[in-house]
Design an enzyme around this catalytic site. Structure first.
Site, short mmCIF file in Angstrom:
data_model
loop_
_atom_site.label_atom_id
_atom_site.label_comp_id
_atom_site.label_asym_id
_atom_site.label_seq_id
_atom_site.Cartn_x
_atom_site.Cartn_y
_atom_site.Cartn_z
CB ALA A 153 4.41 -9.10 -4.17
CG LEU A 162 0.92 -10.60 -4.98
CD1 LEU A 162 1.52 -11.80 -4.27
CD2 LEU A 162 0.73 -10.89 -6.46
CG ASP A 163 2.67 -7.89 0.82
OD1 ASP A 163 1.53 -7.92 1.31
OD2 ASP A 163 3.67 -8.40 1.36
N PRO A 164 1.63 -4.80 -2.30
CG PRO A 164 0.74 -2.75 -1.62
CD PRO A 164 1.06 -4.13 -1.11
#
Length: 310
Positions: free
Chosen positions: A52, A48-50
């Site tokens: 997000a 999960l992207d930073p």
């Protein structure tokens, strides 16, 4: 003769369904949870992207063997697309590469959505973990290279426009399969609408088979560090874990006895009997006394173990 190395950490197993905050990386989150639980090993089921927030399932101990079954599951995201700018990363982090004064109407947005439902062809973002000639695309992008990333098929099961709070943005929910890039959806929406776009907000609310209600905020976990007694603190943390078996709920399930469990743990097959017993399954899991014993295949009247659990 050297002494066998002592394991570093507790042999704790299970899933923690973390509600990851924004500006906290997935690898950083795994390290934090592993440290909190004093676990031997840990891993997550899908980056999960930073930028997000939301559901990041983290496997501890033997549960790491079940990560692939969660990675393959459906996911649900809520996301906001800001119109007027396309960015290098397709989210807020990147520099603006294209811009437009045009803004789409709500009806224009609704009109394009059916084209993104089903099995669609999608080109991953330049800043992605896709490997190009052995190199990660994001590493090449950071070096200033623009690379041709081949398109691939992804599954979009549901795509809903939730709201258009103003002319500059729209809020969506998508239910999708493995490998889908929400940032690529935002980029492609903007290009088709002729106004450009990028993701300005992203939250994952579901990773099959874990429900949104299972999420534990990071702040709640960190708060438990205030418990001075280590045994009491670990007991409070352990109470938040979900059984390893939950990750396998999509597979056929065999309930076995202690003798059969012993045979499986030794790597031996067991006979599968009974009117309701599966005839053939490429994958199934077996439990004894409610504990996961093995994942294996069923064929010719036998359950043959592939992965055995402590």
């Amino acid at each position: 003769m050297s002494k066998p190395r002592k394991p570093k950490g507790r042999p704790i197993s299970g899933w923690l369904i973390l509600d990851k905050p924004v500006d906290f990386g997935s690898t950083e989150a795994v390290s934090k949870i592993k440290w909190l639980y004093k676990a031997e090993k840990a891993g997550h089921a899908g980056t999960l992207d930073p930028l997000a927030s939301g559901m990041l399932p983290i496997a501890l101990g033997d549960a790491t063997k079940t990560v692939p079954y969660v990675m393959d599951g459906r996911k649900i995201y809520e996301f906001t697309v800001s119109w007027g700018e396309e960015r290098a990363t397709d989210d807020l982090e990147g520099e603006v590469t294209k811009s437009s004064d045009k803004r789409p109407s709500e009806q224009q947005i609704r009109d394009i959505l059916p084209g993104y439902i089903g099995t669609i062809s999608q080109v991953p973002p330049q800043f992605s973990a896709i490997k190009i000639a052995g190199e990660r695309a994001y590493d090449l992008a950071r070096e200033g290279e623009t690379v041709e990333i081949p398109s691939r098929e992804v599954d979009i099961f549901r795509l809903t426009l939730l709201a258009c709070p103003d002319a500059d943005s729209a809020h969506f929910e998508v239910e999708c399969g493995k490998g889908t890039y929400v940032r690529a959806l935002a980029r492609d929406f903007g290009r088709e609408l002729g106004c450009y776009g990028h993701v300005s907000g992203l939250r994952r609310t579901f990773v099959a088979p874990f429900a949104e209600e299972a999420m534990v905020p990071l702040a709640d976990l960190v708060a438990l560090e205030a418990i001075e007694d280590m045994d009491e603190r670990l007991a409070a943390l352990d109470a938040l874990l979900i059984d390893t078996c939950e990750a396998l709920s999509s597979l056929p399930h065999l309930v076995i006895n202690d003798d059969q469990a012993h045979r499986l743990k030794m790597g031996n097959p067991i006979l599968v009997r009974g009117r309701d017993a599966p005839v053939a399954e490429s994958e199934a899991y077996a439990t004894a006394r409610g504990k996961l014993i093995a994942i294996g295949e069923i064929g010719q009247g036998e359950f043959r173990p592939k992965r055995v659990f402590a």
